[in-house]
Design an enzyme around this catalytic site. Structure first.
Site, PDB file in Angstrom:
ATOM      1  N   ASP A   1      -2.427 -20.418  20.538  1.00  0.00           N
ATOM      2  CA  ASP A   1      -2.872 -19.140  19.972  1.00  0.00           C
ATOM      3  C   ASP A   1      -3.710 -18.357  20.980  1.00  0.00           C
ATOM      4  O   ASP A   1      -4.209 -18.914  21.956  1.00  0.00           O
ATOM      5  CB  ASP A   1      -3.769 -19.381  18.751  1.00  0.00           C
ATOM      6  CG  ASP A   1      -3.000 -19.946  17.572  1.00  0.00           C
ATOM      7  OD1 ASP A   1      -1.816 -20.267  17.721  1.00  0.00           O
ATOM      8  OD2 ASP A   1      -3.617 -20.067  16.495  1.00  0.00           O
ATOM      9  N   ASP A   2      -3.904 -17.087  20.662  1.00  0.00           N
ATOM     10  CA  ASP A   2      -4.893 -16.192  21.294  1.00  0.00           C
ATOM     11  C   ASP A   2      -4.482 -15.639  22.660  1.00  0.00           C
ATOM     12  O   ASP A   2      -5.180 -14.813  23.218  1.00  0.00           O
ATOM     13  CB  ASP A   2      -6.276 -16.856  21.445  1.00  0.00           C
ATOM     14  CG  ASP A   2      -6.929 -17.151  20.104  1.00  0.00           C
ATOM     15  OD1 ASP A   2      -6.298 -16.863  19.074  1.00  0.00           O
ATOM     16  OD2 ASP A   2      -8.057 -17.662  20.099  1.00  0.00           O
TER      17      ASP A   2
ATOM     18  N   HIS B   1      -6.742  -9.749  16.710  1.00  0.00           N
ATOM     19  CA  HIS B   1      -7.356 -10.994  16.249  1.00  0.00           C
ATOM     20  C   HIS B   1      -8.327 -10.759  15.099  1.00  0.00           C
ATOM     21  O   HIS B   1      -9.490 -11.153  15.146  1.00  0.00           O
ATOM     22  CB  HIS B   1      -8.061 -11.716  17.413  1.00  0.00           C
ATOM     23  CG  HIS B   1      -8.159 -13.194  17.188  1.00  0.00           C
ATOM     24  ND1 HIS B   1      -9.255 -13.792  16.613  1.00  0.00           N
ATOM     25  CD2 HIS B   1      -7.285 -14.201  17.423  1.00  0.00           C
ATOM     26  CE1 HIS B   1      -9.052 -15.090  16.524  1.00  0.00           C
ATOM     27  NE2 HIS B   1      -7.853 -15.372  17.009  1.00  0.00           N
TER      28      HIS B   1
ATOM     29  N   HIS C   1      -0.043 -13.157  16.151  1.00  0.00           N
ATOM     30  CA  HIS C   1      -1.416 -13.599  15.844  1.00  0.00           C
ATOM     31  C   HIS C   1      -2.303 -12.373  15.623  1.00  0.00           C
ATOM     32  O   HIS C   1      -3.486 -12.390  15.948  1.00  0.00           O
ATOM     33  CB  HIS C   1      -1.917 -14.469  16.999  1.00  0.00           C
ATOM     34  CG  HIS C   1      -3.083 -15.357  16.650  1.00  0.00           C
ATOM     35  ND1 HIS C   1      -3.136 -16.134  15.523  1.00  0.00           N
ATOM     36  CD2 HIS C   1      -4.260 -15.598  17.305  1.00  0.00           C
ATOM     37  CE1 HIS C   1      -4.275 -16.806  15.498  1.00  0.00           C
ATOM     38  NE2 HIS C   1      -4.983 -16.492  16.556  1.00  0.00           N
TER      39      HIS C   1
ATOM     40  N   HIS D   1      -5.056 -23.419  22.241  1.00  0.00           N
ATOM     41  CA  HIS D   1      -5.232 -22.012  22.638  1.00  0.00           C
ATOM     42  C   HIS D   1      -4.979 -21.901  24.132  1.00  0.00           C
ATOM     43  O   HIS D   1      -5.607 -22.633  24.916  1.00  0.00           O
ATOM     44  CB  HIS D   1      -6.651 -21.538  22.296  1.00  0.00           C
ATOM     45  CG  HIS D   1      -6.948 -21.611  20.823  1.00  0.00           C
ATOM     46  ND1 HIS D   1      -7.281 -22.803  20.202  1.00  0.00           N
ATOM     47  CD2 HIS D   1      -6.911 -20.664  19.854  1.00  0.00           C
ATOM     48  CE1 HIS D   1      -7.451 -22.573  18.901  1.00  0.00           C
ATOM     49  NE2 HIS D   1      -7.239 -21.279  18.664  1.00  0.00           N
TER      50      HIS D   1
END
Ligand code: ZN
Length: 371
Positions: free
Chosen positions: A184-185, A238, A234, A324
């Site tokens: 993620d991210d 965020h 995602h 991540h």
């Protein structure tokens, strides 16, 4: 040379195809094919049948063609469309990633025509299957032996710059345990280090992209897509989707889709809400399957490669591992995690592949934690 090939293909089909018997494929087994089929550089699911590469005729509507079924005459007509946006990757990933349930095709009551000419077809899984080679009437079909690729190029279709997949994935064995690594991210500078490892071991993973990072790290995103990684959503900046309005939540998801589309030519397939925060409202506007995780490495908290690796390596068959691609410690841990899992006999697959081979149907707005 290509034009000459087109000429020969055209002559062949114009002369031969109208006389072909449409039940030619009856009772042939379909199986995985190591040949990748492309339409204007976008991969299209194809399968082996009787020495031919066959595709679902209905898939062609995702690649800029008109596919019209007339129930009165039981005819499926495939023709060129003027200007259509291509969304091929999404379809490829969600549908039946690089594998197909083995089965037997049957003669079809549906007559399939390509640009007005009858082609062989057979029924399979509720769809009409046709030979990829028969698309020669829509454009230029050619074979690229070094990539074992079968390609169709059709002029005039709106194309987004998207590099073709050149790797040949081995078929996934449903009887061998599998794990989905997720990141993620990102994308970030460290995404490349992770991709280096995944590429080296022929492993796949899913990257949940923060839309506002897509342009800055477009080379990493493009590379992930080219290597066959699954690209998820995602949100754009965020945000906790449970704390925003319906309209703003939707814009966060569509904003990432647009950003990813600009870079890769494809929209995202899945949603992972930031923080894993989800409620019934988020489910109602998600528009995509919502994917959580079953093993949390807490890599954002413990910036230590050993800790991240040992947490990830606790995963087993059907697990979804959360990491991540923002931290050097995570990138370093991946250098241990991937070869370790492979040595233990696991297949590292994307979320859609995990779902498909575990017989789990991914549906928009439905939350998945473990498959
Ligand atoms: Zn996040």
């Amino acid at each position: 040379m290509r034009k000459f090939g087109l000429f020969l293909i055209s002559v062949f089909f114009i002369l031969i195809v109208p006389y072909a018997v449409s039940a030619e494929f009856s009772n042939y087994q379909m199986s995985y094919s190591d040949i990748t089929a492309y339409i204007n550089h976008h991969p299209v699911p194809s399968f082996a049948c009787d020495g031919k590469s066959v595709i679902k005729a209905e898939d062609l509507e995702h690649f800029g063609f008109d596919v019209v079924f007339d129930s009165a005459s039981m005819t499926l007509d495939i023709t060129r469309n003027s200007e259509v946006f291509i969304d091929g990757m999404r379809f490829t990933k969600i549908g039946y990633p690089n594998g197909f349930p083995k089965g037997t095709g049957t003669a079809s009551g549906v007559k399939v025509r390509v640009n007005g000419y009858d082609v062989d077809s057979f029924a399979y899984d509720g769809c009409s299957m046709i030979a990829f080679e028969d698309l020669g009437m829509l454009g230029d079909v050619y074979w690229v032996p070094e990539f074992r690729a079968l390609k169709l190029w059709a002029d005039g279709i709106h194309i987004i710059d998207y590099a073709p997949l050149v790797l040949e994935k081995p078929p996934i064995d449903p009887d061998i345990p599998m794990i989905a690594l997720t990141f993620d991210d990102g994308p970030s500078y460290f995404t490349d280090d992770i991709l280096d490892v995944l590429e080296k071991y022929g492993a796949k993973a899913t990257f949940f992209i923060v839309g506002e990072r897509a342009e800055e790290y477009s080379s990493q995103l493009k590379r992930a897509c080219k290597l066959g990684m699954e690209i998820g959503n995602h949100t754009y900046s965020h945000v906790d989707l449970t704390g925003v309005s319906w309209n703003y939540g939707v814009s966060q998801i569509t904003g990432t889709d647009s950003a990813v589309l600009n870079v890769t030519g494809s929209k995202t397939t899945l949603l992972r809400p930031p923080g894993g925060f989800v409620n019934s409202t988020v489910c109602s506007f998600a528009g995509k399957p919502i994917v959580m995780w079953s093993v949390d490495t807490l890599d954002w908290k413990y910036r230590d490669a050993w800790h991240v690796a040992s947490s990830a390596l606790a995963a087993g068959d059907g697990d979804i591992v959360l990491m991540h691609d923002l931290y050097p410690s995570t990138a370093k841990a991946v250098k241990t995690i991937v070869p370790q899992f492979i040595e233990r006999g696991y297949q590292l697959v994307t979320i859609s592949e995990l779902a498909y081979f575990k017989g789990y149907k991914l549906s928009p707005g439905i939350v998945v934690g473990r498959i």
